[in-house]
Scaffold this active site. Structure first.
Site, mmCIF file in Angstrom:
data_model
loop_
_atom_site.group_PDB
_atom_site.id
_atom_site.type_symbol
_atom_site.label_atom_id
_atom_site.label_comp_id
_atom_site.label_asym_id
_atom_site.label_seq_id
_atom_site.Cartn_x
_atom_site.Cartn_y
_atom_site.Cartn_z
ATOM 1 N N TYR A 24 -30.695 -39.993 -61.153
ATOM 2 C CA TYR A 24 -30.605 -41.385 -61.600
ATOM 3 C C TYR A 24 -29.326 -41.604 -62.396
ATOM 4 O O TYR A 24 -28.620 -42.609 -62.216
ATOM 5 C CB TYR A 24 -31.829 -41.736 -62.451
ATOM 6 C CG TYR A 24 -31.706 -43.037 -63.211
ATOM 7 C CD1 TYR A 24 -31.908 -44.255 -62.579
ATOM 8 C CD2 TYR A 24 -31.387 -43.051 -64.569
ATOM 9 C CE1 TYR A 24 -31.791 -45.451 -63.275
ATOM 10 C CE2 TYR A 24 -31.269 -44.238 -65.271
ATOM 11 C CZ TYR A 24 -31.469 -45.437 -64.621
ATOM 12 O OH TYR A 24 -31.339 -46.620 -65.315
ATOM 13 N N SER A 106 -28.707 -51.171 -73.870
ATOM 14 C CA SER A 106 -29.149 -51.747 -72.609
ATOM 15 C C SER A 106 -30.423 -52.567 -72.780
ATOM 16 O O SER A 106 -31.283 -52.255 -73.605
ATOM 17 C CB SER A 106 -29.412 -50.628 -71.596
ATOM 18 O OG SER A 106 -30.042 -51.131 -70.428
ATOM 19 N N GLN A 127 -26.741 -55.701 -74.449
ATOM 20 C CA GLN A 127 -26.470 -56.055 -73.055
ATOM 21 C C GLN A 127 -27.671 -56.764 -72.460
ATOM 22 O O GLN A 127 -28.820 -56.399 -72.724
ATOM 23 C CB GLN A 127 -26.173 -54.782 -72.240
ATOM 24 C CG GLN A 127 -25.980 -55.015 -70.751
ATOM 25 C CD GLN A 127 -27.266 -54.787 -69.957
ATOM 26 O OE1 GLN A 127 -28.195 -54.151 -70.436
ATOM 27 N NE2 GLN A 127 -27.310 -55.301 -68.746
ATOM 28 N N TYR A 129 -29.160 -58.635 -68.679
ATOM 29 C CA TYR A 129 -29.012 -58.927 -67.256
ATOM 30 C C TYR A 129 -29.300 -60.402 -66.978
ATOM 31 O O TYR A 129 -30.019 -61.066 -67.727
ATOM 32 C CB TYR A 129 -29.988 -58.092 -66.424
ATOM 33 C CG TYR A 129 -29.638 -56.632 -66.322
ATOM 34 C CD1 TYR A 129 -28.556 -56.205 -65.552
ATOM 35 C CD2 TYR A 129 -30.407 -55.664 -66.968
ATOM 36 C CE1 TYR A 129 -28.239 -54.862 -65.445
ATOM 37 C CE2 TYR A 129 -30.104 -54.327 -66.863
ATOM 38 C CZ TYR A 129 -29.018 -53.927 -66.094
ATOM 39 O OH TYR A 129 -28.707 -52.607 -65.996
ATOM 40 N N THR A 155 -24.290 -58.754 -68.088
ATOM 41 C CA THR A 155 -24.025 -58.080 -66.814
ATOM 42 C C THR A 155 -24.313 -59.029 -65.656
ATOM 43 O O THR A 155 -25.429 -59.530 -65.523
ATOM 44 C CB THR A 155 -24.880 -56.817 -66.685
ATOM 45 O OG1 THR A 155 -24.552 -55.925 -67.760
ATOM 46 C CG2 THR A 155 -24.621 -56.115 -65.364
ATOM 47 N N ARG A 164 -29.609 -47.077 -53.730
ATOM 48 C CA ARG A 164 -29.368 -45.782 -54.377
ATOM 49 C C ARG A 164 -30.266 -44.729 -53.735
ATOM 50 O O ARG A 164 -31.398 -44.490 -54.157
ATOM 51 C CB ARG A 164 -29.593 -45.908 -55.883
ATOM 52 C CG ARG A 164 -28.654 -46.963 -56.483
ATOM 53 C CD ARG A 164 -28.972 -47.295 -57.921
ATOM 54 N NE ARG A 164 -28.225 -48.478 -58.338
ATOM 55 C CZ ARG A 164 -28.389 -49.086 -59.511
ATOM 56 N NH1 ARG A 164 -29.262 -48.611 -60.393
ATOM 57 N NH2 ARG A 164 -27.691 -50.161 -59.816
ATOM 58 N N LYS A 251 -19.682 -58.667 -67.990
ATOM 59 C CA LYS A 251 -19.493 -57.324 -67.421
ATOM 60 C C LYS A 251 -19.777 -57.335 -65.918
ATOM 61 O O LYS A 251 -20.804 -57.848 -65.472
ATOM 62 C CB LYS A 251 -20.422 -56.329 -68.114
ATOM 63 C CG LYS A 251 -20.281 -54.889 -67.631
ATOM 64 C CD LYS A 251 -21.184 -53.966 -68.436
ATOM 65 C CE LYS A 251 -21.035 -52.518 -68.019
ATOM 66 N NZ LYS A 251 -21.560 -52.260 -66.658
ATOM 67 N N HIS A 275 -19.967 -51.184 -61.793
ATOM 68 C CA HIS A 275 -21.279 -50.663 -62.178
ATOM 69 C C HIS A 275 -21.355 -49.156 -61.937
ATOM 70 O O HIS A 275 -22.393 -48.623 -61.545
ATOM 71 C CB HIS A 275 -22.395 -51.379 -61.407
ATOM 72 C CG HIS A 275 -23.640 -51.603 -62.218
ATOM 73 N ND1 HIS A 275 -23.943 -52.801 -62.806
ATOM 74 C CD2 HIS A 275 -24.649 -50.762 -62.552
ATOM 75 C CE1 HIS A 275 -25.096 -52.699 -63.448
ATOM 76 N NE2 HIS A 275 -25.546 -51.464 -63.319
ATOM 77 N N ARG A 278 -22.535 -47.958 -58.520
ATOM 78 C CA ARG A 278 -23.973 -48.031 -58.251
ATOM 79 C C ARG A 278 -24.386 -49.316 -57.536
ATOM 80 O O ARG A 278 -25.570 -49.533 -57.311
ATOM 81 C CB ARG A 278 -24.753 -47.900 -59.562
ATOM 82 C CG ARG A 278 -24.575 -46.542 -60.211
ATOM 83 C CD ARG A 278 -25.027 -46.537 -61.662
ATOM 84 N NE ARG A 278 -26.452 -46.658 -61.834
ATOM 85 C CZ ARG A 278 -27.315 -45.634 -61.752
ATOM 86 N NH1 ARG A 278 -26.861 -44.413 -61.481
ATOM 87 N NH2 ARG A 278 -28.608 -45.811 -61.954
#
Length: 376
Positions: A24, A106, A127, A129, A155, A164, A251, A275, A278
């Site tokens: 991960y 995060s 941060q 999302y 972000t 992934r 970001k 990222h 990713r």
């Protein structure tokens, strides 16, 4: 294992972590081409070597968004930090405070924001999302501001998650994932004792604060997957700009046009980022995208960057390409997994040493002197 280089932490982390967590942390999207390109592009940036320049009075100190920092380095937002080491985000916060560099927590941290600020002893950056659940976003913003956070890193490069494949292969996701993770934990007793037993609760604190119930790893994957918002546009973010009273850093910028949009939006800064390889595999490496973006925005906002940075030499390379500050991601989480707070502190010390050597051999004595002239 003897740690003499910032890159030594990766192998130490691989030995300690169960495969689902190491992959991960370590993996990227699709065939991981952009993940590799981030490192390769930096290796192609060649600093000039200068001699007899009197570099005896050398300083890494800089000022970013009104804050004095010991060096132009920040610790990037990385999800699930508390699964890498016992209450990992708390350990990172303490190491960052001691090193006098900003830590960006995060959204999907294990430890909630209030606990991390208490451990840090000072406000940190946060941060967020772009998510469909606007109630969560509003709650997170209000909570951050009430706790004294003044820097928001927003972000914007995840309208959908990247593919992934390593996560499915390793047990982070995919068939029978909980059973596979449990079996891996049994074969990694040091991690199982430190995190599995002593690191509870295994909860996503910021999300749980909003939901009013524990949010474990399985809940996280389902909740976050259901909340990505592919319909978002710049105009949809205006309420956040109006609500947030501090600086806002966008970001996930890789294109100069998007950078100019960030200026028009009223952002205070941006992070040139793919990222960590990713999201869109095959996308431009951060080091290659950075110069055009820095030129496009000029002095209209502060340009930061991440992607492939592992050493102090890499930090100086990014500064020479046009960044004012550099975010460390995997580099410090490898160190966290390998050695906890002491590992992160050691990593930051090695980064500072690498910057000092690179600057001295390049004939510059201050961060402000690092620019295109430093490149061969």
């Amino acid at each position: 294992m003897i740690i003499s280089s910032p890159t030594d932490f990766r192998e130490a982390a691989r030995r300690r972590l169960p495969p689902f967590l190491f992959d991960y942390l370590d993996g990227g999207a699709f065939g991981e081409e952009t993940l590799a390109a981030n490192r390769a592009a930096l290796a192609e940036v060649h600093p000039r070597q200068r001699v007899l320049r009197n570099v005896s009075d050398l300083s890494l100190k800089t000022r970013l968004f009104g804050e004095d920092t010991a060096m132009p380095v920040m610790l990037a937002p990385i999800g699930l930090g508390g699964m890498m080491r016992q209450r990992g985000e708390l350990q990172v916060a303490r190491a960052a405070r001691a090193a006098q560099v900003p830590y960006i927590l995060s959204t999907v941290s294990v430890c909630p924001l209030a606990d991390v600020i208490e451990a840090s002893g000072a406000p940190i950056w946060f941060q967020l999302y772009v998510l469909k659940d606007r109630g969560f976003m509003r709650h997170a913003l209000e909570r951050a501001q009430a706790l004294g956070v003044t820097k928001l890193v927003f972000t914007v490069d995840m309208p959908l998650p990247g593919a992934r494949y390593r996560d499915a292969h390793s047990g982070m996701s995919g068939p029978a994932a909980p059973l596979r993770r449990a079996l891996q934990a049994m074969t990694h007793p040091r991690w199982s004792l430190d995190v599995g037993l002593m690191g509870r609760p295994h909860d996503l604190g910021n999300i749980s604060d909003y939901r009013g119930m524990p949010t474990d790893l399985s809940d996280y994957i389902g909740w976050l997957g259901a909340n990505f918002d592919p319909s978002i546009t710049w105009s949809d973010l205006e309420w956040i700009r109006d609500m947030w009273k501090g600086e806002m850093i966008v970001k996930g910028i890789l294109d100069p046009e998007d950078a100019r949009d960030a200026v028009r939006f009223g952002a205070d800064g941006l992070v040139v980022s793919n990222h960590g390889g990713r999201q869109l595999d095959g996308a431009l490496a951060s080091a290659r995208a950075l110069p055009a973006i820095a030129e496009a925005v000029g002095k209209d906002l502060t340009v930061l960057v991440d992607g492939g940075v592992r050493t102090g030499l890499d930090v100086v390379r990014m500064l020479a390409l046009g960044a004012k500050g550099v975010l460390l991601g995997r580099a410090y989480v490898y160190a966290l997994a390998a050695g906890g707070e002491a590992g992160v502190a050691r990593l930051l010390d090695l980064i500072a040493q690498g910057m000092q050597v690179t600057m001295a051999l390049g004939g510059v004595t201050s961060v402000e002197d690092i620019g295109p002239d430093l490149l061969a």
